[in-house]
Design an enzyme around this catalytic site. Structure first.
Site, PDB file in Angstrom:
ATOM      1  N   GLU A 172       0.881  -1.425  -0.084  1.00 34.80           N
ATOM      2  CA  GLU A 172       0.052   0.139   0.008  1.00 34.80           C
ATOM      3  C   GLU A 172       0.867   1.154  -0.130  1.00 34.80           C
ATOM      4  O   GLU A 172       0.486   2.236   0.370  1.00 34.80           O
ATOM      5  CB  GLU A 172      -0.986   0.069   1.031  1.00 34.80           C
ATOM      6  CG  GLU A 172      -1.837  -1.129   1.060  1.00 34.80           C
ATOM      7  CD  GLU A 172      -3.105  -1.227   1.986  1.00 34.80           C
ATOM      8  OE1 GLU A 172      -2.594  -1.177   3.130  1.00 34.80           O
ATOM      9  OE2 GLU A 172      -4.423  -1.365   1.532  1.00 34.80           O
ATOM     10  N   HIS A 483      -9.054  -7.815   0.138  1.00 39.49           N
ATOM     11  CA  HIS A 483      -8.128  -6.643   0.465  1.00 39.49           C
ATOM     12  C   HIS A 483      -6.928  -7.262   1.342  1.00 39.49           C
ATOM     13  O   HIS A 483      -7.042  -7.997   2.202  1.00 39.49           O
ATOM     14  CB  HIS A 483      -8.981  -5.510   1.240  1.00 39.49           C
ATOM     15  CG  HIS A 483      -9.746  -4.628   0.248  1.00 39.49           C
ATOM     16  ND1 HIS A 483      -9.810  -3.296   0.329  1.00 39.49           N
ATOM     17  CD2 HIS A 483     -10.392  -5.028  -0.845  1.00 39.49           C
ATOM     18  CE1 HIS A 483     -10.692  -2.862  -0.517  1.00 39.49           C
ATOM     19  NE2 HIS A 483     -11.060  -3.774  -1.290  1.00 39.49           N
ATOM     20  N   GLU A 508      -8.957   4.640  -0.836  1.00 35.67           N
ATOM     21  CA  GLU A 508      -9.242   5.243   0.468  1.00 35.67           C
ATOM     22  C   GLU A 508      -8.033   5.936   1.149  1.00 35.67           C
ATOM     23  O   GLU A 508      -8.253   6.827   2.172  1.00 35.67           O
ATOM     24  CB  GLU A 508      -9.601   3.890   1.145  1.00 35.67           C
ATOM     25  CG  GLU A 508      -8.430   3.024   1.316  1.00 35.67           C
ATOM     26  CD  GLU A 508      -8.643   1.741   1.838  1.00 35.67           C
ATOM     27  OE1 GLU A 508      -9.529   0.996   1.185  1.00 35.67           O
ATOM     28  OE2 GLU A 508      -7.866   0.928   2.492  1.00 35.67           O
TER      29      GLU A 508
HETATM   30  C1  NOJ Z   1      -9.046  -2.016   4.838  1.00 33.82           C
HETATM   31  C2  NOJ Z   1      -9.767  -2.071   3.322  1.00 33.82           C
HETATM   32  O1  NOJ Z   1      -9.026  -1.632   2.376  1.00 33.82           O
HETATM   33  C3  NOJ Z   1     -10.986  -1.039   3.425  1.00 33.82           C
HETATM   34  O2  NOJ Z   1     -11.552  -0.948   2.301  1.00 33.82           O
HETATM   35  C4  NOJ Z   1     -11.788  -1.521   4.714  1.00 33.82           C
HETATM   36  O3  NOJ Z   1     -12.833  -0.717   4.598  1.00 33.82           O
HETATM   37  C5  NOJ Z   1     -11.237  -1.383   5.884  1.00 33.82           C
HETATM   38  N1  NOJ Z   1     -10.001  -2.377   5.715  1.00 33.82           N
HETATM   39  C6  NOJ Z   1     -11.960  -2.298   6.918  1.00 33.82           C
HETATM   40  O4  NOJ Z   1     -12.152  -3.715   6.918  1.00 33.82           O
HETATM   41 CA    CA Z   2      -6.429  -1.738   2.236  1.00 31.20          CA
END
Ligand code: NOJ
Ligand code: CA
Length: 715
Positions: A172, A483, A508
């Site tokens: 990431e 994820h 995000e």
């Molecule tokens: C990281 C994930 O990438 C995200 O999409 C998710 O909302 C959070 N973790 C919580 O699970």
């Molecule tokens: Ca993530």
């Protein structure tokens, strides 16, 4: 002596080769040379047209507590063959894929050890090379431990790399774009926004690694079919310009436990003198096994919205109550006081289902529906979630009925918090629960340090876990989106229910960190996405986060129009409209593009591309005459002409161009866009202007009579 033997075999079995063994790609653009060097070590070289791609590079496997596979080899057998076939993916960027390669399999034995064999299998395609180590069944090698695989990629100079710090736990990071000699993975150590980091070394980088050479070749190094083996990273020798593979060890320090017959994943080198060809390559998919599922009728590409962005921007919470330090089964949930911000309530979920139904979305992701979020993060604890008990304000049966009535699916969320042992124990009950309540897609997540403790996200144990999840969800006819998994290696060919992974820095990060610089999305397709689709979660319209009271300048580092273009440039069969419904309601004209854009394609044309700079892609919707074009740029504004020769010459199309307004700019004026409608045909040449950090998204649909009357022909 062995050289004569090798020569004779090569001569008889491979195309007019001399010693050493030579293999050509079907179109002869690529040449592979395999040889045993003077020290009796295994070596390969790769050439593209008249340029060297890979200089002599060693292939080494070191075993634990056994004589290694380093040297003293003779060739005992050479087999060559070729394949030229077409196959049809269940979903994808194109409806049919050509798989054409020439193959060379060299069986090697060591002079000083009796009866021990290893096979090197090379497949040379028109767009690159795949090779792997195979360990056939043999008395002298049965159960064994890989201490090291030292596969070398000896580059011809101090080329430009598009790199992420090598890390066994996360991908990431933002990208570094530097000469090879300036790779500095220590940058990763200060990336506080990533919760779990295990930097490998100062000079370690991740794959897929994109390289632009001094003599203008584009090279991508990755792997295909990562099965029962750790994920590959690379150490950079900055003096010699050699990359050498390195792997996440397990809890006791070993790389991989294998039993013959066994094989490593394919090591892949995709190469071209055109950047566009890298994005068009299907080499990694071709090296994966065909679909293993008999019935794929239930697998569907989909567009979804979610109770999700609210948590990332801070207007909603995953947790129901504001308490900490809980033990899952010792809480009386009905007695807790709700915090008033809980996102996954029955009422809110109905509102999202309504919005999905009104706008033609397939699914609604709901995060934070299940007990445990009060105490899920950072404690490295085992019993965090049970994946079947909803919070008191989330009525599963009622929502199932409501979603069915509206013809929308709720997407399940399983955050494992990386307590993977816990998840493994509960997978069957969790997937049965999903079957019972009508869920057909799950988003899994692996935030935090892995349990079994000592394992890494990229180690063999976890790689096997991801595969088990793909297999088990398939048994339950469930599609999956992972994820924080290891980055993909084309396994979605074998398990097409494995729709997408995140496994990179998603949108995000723009909500709560320094975010993703404007170049980020122009690098992702050349790196992370070479192995498979990404759940990037595009479509953020409220670009600046001060709107939510954030004070550190958090923002999405693109214009709004570029957010639309990402639906085309970032391929995925699972695309989210990630923003809040209320933000879309303010821009229903721009939202129309997200409603229209397809998620499954007959054809894809990479119109122009340069890693780190720009990408323009046109795609034809599956079983339709509709086309969609996405064009994105980095922090620089750009003008370009796009000739629409790919359109059906018999059709007039109504085009809608969602573009940056004249004064749009990712930083200064990110939300300003304009929408133009006009008629085009296959002779049209479109002139596009992209603002700094901007983009353009264009839909092209066969025009009806009223559109023909209403719209002007383009210029
Ligand atoms: C990281 C994930 O990438 C995200 O999409 C998710 O909302 C959070 N973790 C919580 O699970
Ligand atoms: Ca993530």
């Amino acid at each position: 002596m062995y050289r004569i033997y090798l020569f004779l075999l090569c001569y008889s079995l491979i195309y007019a080769s001399t010693n050493p063994c030579i293999l050509y790609s079907p179109n002869k653009n690529l040449t592979l040379i395999f040889d045993i060097n003077d020290a009796f070590e295994l070596e390969y070289q790769l050439f593209y047209k008249n340029k060297t791609v890979i200089e002599p590079s060693r292939l080494i496997i070191d075993l634990m507590d056994q004589p290694d596979f380093r040297n003293n080899f003779i060739v005992s057998q050479i087999d060559s063959s070729g394949v030229d076939e077409e196959w049809h993916p269940v979903w994808g960027e194109v409806k049919s894929i050509q798989n054409s390669y020439n193959e060379l399999a060299v069986t090697l034995e060591q002079i000083d050890i009796e009866d021990r064999k290893i096979i090197l299998r090379f497949r040379l395609f028109n767009d690159g090379l795949g090779f792997r180590y195979e360990f056939p069944r043999q008395d002298a090698l049965q159960y064994f431990i890989i201490a090291d695989e030292l596969t070398q990629f000896n580059l011809t100079g101090n080329h430009t790399l598009f790199w992420l710090p090598g890390d066994f736990d996360t991908n990431e990071y933002t990208y570094g774009t530097t000469p090879l000699s300036e790779v500095d993975a220590t940058r990763g150590m200060s990336s506080q926004e990533i919760s779990t980091r295990t930097i490998i070394a100062d000079n370690a980088v991740q794959t897929p690694l994109m390289i632009k050479t001094i003599d203008s070749l584009y090279i991508n190094i990755h792997e295909a079919a990562l099965v029962d083996y750790p994920a590959m990273h690379l150490l950079v020798d900055k003096e010699e310009c050699i990359l050498t593979s390195i792997f996440a060890p397990d809890a006791v320090g070993n790389d991989a436990y294998l039993q013959t017959p066994a094989k490593t994943p394919w090591r892949t080198i995709i190469v071209s003198d055109k950047a566009e060809d890298i994005l068009a390559s299907k080499l990694i998919l071709n090296l994966n096994d065909p679909c293993r599922l008999d019935d794929v009728s239930w697998i569907k590409p989909q567009k979804y919205i979610g109770i999700w962005w609210g948590m990332h921007v801070g207007t909603m919470s995953w947790n129901y109550a504001d308490i900490g330090n809980i033990k899952l089964n010792q809480v009386n949930w009905n007695k807790l006081t709700p915090n008033g911000r809980h996102g996954a309530t029955t009422e809110n979920t109905k509102r999202y289902i309504d919005f999905a139904a009104e706008n033609g979305f397939d699914g609604v992701l709901v995060e934070g529906w299940n007990i445990g979020w009060e105490d899920w993060f950072g404690a490295w604890k085992e019993e965090v979630f049970d994946f079947i008990t909803p919070y008191p304000d989330f009525n599963v049966a009622e929502l199932q009925a409501y979603a069915e009535k509206k013809n929308v699916k709720i997407i399940m969320h399983h955050e494992t918090s990386s307590s993977v042992t816990n998840y493994e124990r509960r997978m069957d009950s969790a997937y049965s629960f999903m079957n019972k309540y009508g869920y057909n897609t799950v988003k899994t997540g692996y935030v935090g340090r892995i349990i079994p403790r000592g394992e890494f996200h990229d180690g063999q144990w976890m790689v096997n876990h991801y595969t088990r999840v793909a297999e088990k969800t398939a048994e339950y006819k469930i599609m999956v989106n992972m994820h924080e998994s290891a980055r993909p290696t084309g396994m979605h060919r074998t398990y097409p229910n494995w729709l997408a992974c995140e496994a990179a820095r998603g949108n995000e990060f723009n909500a709560w960190s320094s975010g993703n610089p404007p170049e980020h999305e122009t690098i992702l397709p050349f790196t992370r996405m070479m192995g498979g689709p990404m759940d990037y979660t595009p479509g953020i319209f409220q670009i600046t986060m001060d709107y939510y009271g954030k004070t550190n300048g958090e923002q999405v580092h693109t214009t709004l129009a570029k957010q639309l273009a990402l639906y085309v440039t970032l391929y995925s069969p699972l695309q989210m409209a990630a923003d809040l419904p209320e933000n879309y309601e303010k821009h229903m004209d721009a939202f129309q593009f997200i409603k229209d854009v397809a998620v499954d394609w007959d054809d894809t044309k990479i119109i122009n591309a340069e890693p780190g700079d720009y990408i323009t892609i046109a795609r034809k919707e599956k079983n339709s005459e509709n086309w969609f074009i996405g064009s994105i740029t980095d922090e620089n504004a750009r003008d370009m002409s796009i000739s629409l020769t790919f359109l059906n010459p018999k059709i007039k199309y109504a085009a809608s161009n969602y573009r940056d307004a004249k004064d749009a700019h990712w930083k200064k004026n990110p939300m300003k866009y304009e929408i133009e409608h006009f008629l085009v045909d296959s002779k049209t040449v479109l002139e596009l202007h992209l603002s700094e950090g901007g983009g353009a998204a264009i839909s092209l649909m066969p025009a009806n009579t009223s559109e023909i009357k209403k719209f002007k022909t383009y210029r």
